[in-house]
Design a protein around this motif. Structure first.
Motif, mmCIF file in Angstrom:
data_model
loop_
_atom_site.group_PDB
_atom_site.id
_atom_site.type_symbol
_atom_site.label_atom_id
_atom_site.label_comp_id
_atom_site.label_asym_id
_atom_site.label_seq_id
_atom_site.Cartn_x
_atom_site.Cartn_y
_atom_site.Cartn_z
ATOM 1 N N ASN A 242 -0.213 10.854 10.956
ATOM 2 C CA ASN A 242 0.368 9.541 11.169
ATOM 3 C C ASN A 242 -0.167 8.592 10.102
ATOM 4 O OD1 ASN A 242 1.448 7.193 12.047
ATOM 5 N ND2 ASN A 242 0.726 7.361 14.146
ATOM 6 N N TYR A 243 0.675 8.211 9.159
ATOM 7 C CA TYR A 243 0.258 7.359 8.055
ATOM 8 C C TYR A 243 -0.086 5.947 8.489
ATOM 9 C CZ TYR A 243 1.176 10.898 4.608
ATOM 10 O OH TYR A 243 1.094 12.033 3.870
ATOM 11 N N LEU A 244 0.333 5.545 9.688
ATOM 12 C CA LEU A 244 -0.016 4.216 10.165
ATOM 13 C C LEU A 244 -1.453 4.148 10.654
ATOM 14 C CD1 LEU A 244 3.248 3.213 12.036
ATOM 15 C CD2 LEU A 244 2.517 2.565 9.744
ATOM 16 N N ASP A 245 -2.111 5.292 10.800
ATOM 17 C CA ASP A 245 -3.501 5.305 11.236
ATOM 18 C C ASP A 245 -4.482 5.262 10.076
ATOM 19 O OD1 ASP A 245 -2.779 5.379 13.883
ATOM 20 O OD2 ASP A 245 -2.887 7.561 14.032
ATOM 21 N N THR A 246 -4.006 5.345 8.857
ATOM 22 C CA THR A 246 -4.889 5.309 7.702
ATOM 23 C C THR A 246 -4.886 3.906 7.103
ATOM 24 O OG1 THR A 246 -3.132 5.972 6.190
ATOM 25 C CG2 THR A 246 -4.458 7.724 7.148
ATOM 26 N N THR A 247 -5.956 3.567 6.394
ATOM 27 C CA THR A 247 -6.016 2.253 5.761
ATOM 28 C C THR A 247 -5.385 2.325 4.373
ATOM 29 O OG1 THR A 247 -8.199 2.712 4.875
ATOM 30 C CG2 THR A 247 -8.112 1.576 6.983
ATOM 31 N N ILE A 248 -4.947 1.181 3.920
ATOM 32 C CA ILE A 248 -4.337 1.077 2.601
ATOM 33 C C ILE A 248 -5.428 0.662 1.621
ATOM 34 C CG2 ILE A 248 -2.627 -0.147 1.214
ATOM 35 C CD1 ILE A 248 -1.098 -0.628 3.871
ATOM 36 N N SER A 249 -5.585 1.408 0.557
ATOM 37 C CA SER A 249 -6.603 1.089 -0.441
ATOM 38 C C SER A 249 -6.004 0.199 -1.529
ATOM 39 C CB SER A 249 -7.144 2.370 -1.074
ATOM 40 O OG SER A 249 -6.169 2.947 -1.910
ATOM 41 N N PRO A 250 -6.843 -0.544 -2.246
ATOM 42 C CA PRO A 250 -6.339 -1.347 -3.365
ATOM 43 C C PRO A 250 -5.625 -0.496 -4.417
ATOM 44 C CG PRO A 250 -8.514 -2.093 -2.765
ATOM 45 C CD PRO A 250 -8.257 -0.837 -1.971
ATOM 46 N N ALA A 251 -6.094 0.721 -4.637
ATOM 47 C CA ALA A 251 -5.446 1.601 -5.618
ATOM 48 C C ALA A 251 -4.028 1.973 -5.167
ATOM 49 C CB ALA A 251 -6.279 2.860 -5.824
ATOM 50 N N GLU A 252 -3.859 2.251 -3.865
ATOM 51 C CA GLU A 252 -2.525 2.554 -3.341
ATOM 52 C C GLU A 252 -1.617 1.341 -3.467
ATOM 53 O OE1 GLU A 252 -2.941 5.656 0.270
ATOM 54 O OE2 GLU A 252 -4.007 3.761 0.543
ATOM 55 N N MET A 253 -2.148 0.178 -3.122
ATOM 56 C CA MET A 253 -1.367 -1.054 -3.202
ATOM 57 C C MET A 253 -0.937 -1.309 -4.641
ATOM 58 S SD MET A 253 -0.214 -3.655 -1.374
ATOM 59 C CE MET A 253 -1.218 -3.706 0.083
ATOM 60 N N GLU A 254 -1.852 -1.134 -5.575
ATOM 61 C CA GLU A 254 -1.544 -1.349 -6.987
ATOM 62 C C GLU A 254 -0.457 -0.393 -7.467
ATOM 63 O OE1 GLU A 254 -3.748 -1.360 -11.357
ATOM 64 O OE2 GLU A 254 -4.958 -1.256 -9.535
ATOM 65 N N SER A 255 -0.550 0.866 -7.084
ATOM 66 C CA SER A 255 0.462 1.832 -7.536
ATOM 67 C C SER A 255 1.838 1.507 -6.962
ATOM 68 C CB SER A 255 0.046 3.257 -7.196
ATOM 69 O OG SER A 255 0.002 3.457 -5.805
ATOM 70 N N MET A 256 1.908 1.018 -5.724
ATOM 71 C CA MET A 256 3.194 0.659 -5.120
ATOM 72 C C MET A 256 3.770 -0.604 -5.774
ATOM 73 S SD MET A 256 4.305 2.779 -2.920
ATOM 74 C CE MET A 256 3.620 4.225 -3.672
ATOM 75 N N ILE A 257 2.908 -1.574 -6.087
ATOM 76 C CA ILE A 257 3.383 -2.796 -6.746
ATOM 77 C C ILE A 257 3.931 -2.459 -8.133
ATOM 78 C CG2 ILE A 257 2.634 -4.989 -7.756
ATOM 79 C CD1 ILE A 257 0.790 -5.333 -5.323
ATOM 80 N N ILE B 244 -4.853 -8.664 -4.749
ATOM 81 C CA ILE B 244 -4.675 -7.310 -4.213
ATOM 82 C C ILE B 244 -5.665 -7.002 -3.093
ATOM 83 C CG2 ILE B 244 -6.120 -6.026 -5.836
ATOM 84 C CD1 ILE B 244 -3.619 -4.071 -5.933
ATOM 85 N N THR B 245 -6.907 -7.461 -3.186
ATOM 86 C CA THR B 245 -7.898 -7.216 -2.134
ATOM 87 C C THR B 245 -7.492 -7.923 -0.844
ATOM 88 O OG1 THR B 245 -9.614 -7.017 -3.805
ATOM 89 C CG2 THR B 245 -10.346 -7.369 -1.540
ATOM 90 N N ALA B 246 -7.079 -9.176 -0.963
ATOM 91 C CA ALA B 246 -6.657 -9.937 0.215
ATOM 92 C C ALA B 246 -5.405 -9.334 0.831
ATOM 93 C CB ALA B 246 -6.413 -11.390 -0.163
#
Length: 80
Positions: free
Chosen positions: A21-36, A63-65
Motif C-alpha cells: 500500500n503506497y499510501l502507508d509509505t512516506t514521501i521523500s524529498p528525492a521522490e517529490m523532486e523527481s515527480m516535479i 520541497i521540504t515543507a
C-alpha cells in the motif's frame, strides 16, 4: 491514475493493493523532486493557480515543507 501507475512502474492498482500500500509509505524529498521534474511546462494551472513552471523554479525553497505537508495529509487521512 493510469499515468501515475506507469510512472511508479505499477502494472495495476489491484496488484498494488495486494502487494504494497503506497499510501502507508512516506514521501521523500528525492521522490517529490523527481515527480516535479516530470511535470510538463506551459500547461494551464489548476484552480490553485500554481503553474508547473513555478513548482520547477522554486522547488529548492519549498520541497521540504511540501513533503511534510503531503506526509501529514497521508498520515492523518484528512484531504483539504
Amino acid at each position: 491514475m493510469a499515468v501515475l501507475c506507469r510512472k511508479l512502474n505499477i502494472s495495476s492498482l489491484e496488484e498494488t493493493k495486494t502487494t504494497h500500500n503506497y499510501l502507508d509509505t512516506t514521501i521523500s524529498p528525492a521522490e517529490m523532486e523527481s515527480m516535479i521534474k516530470l511535470l510538463r511546462s506551459k500547461k494551464v494551472p489548476g484552480p490553485d493557480k500554481i503553474r508547473n513552471e513555478m513548482l520547477k523554479t522554486g522547488m529548492q525553497y519549498f520541497i521540504t515543507a511540501l513533503c511534510k505537508l503531503f506526509n501529514l495529509i497521508l498520515k492523518s487521512g484528512f484531504f483539504p
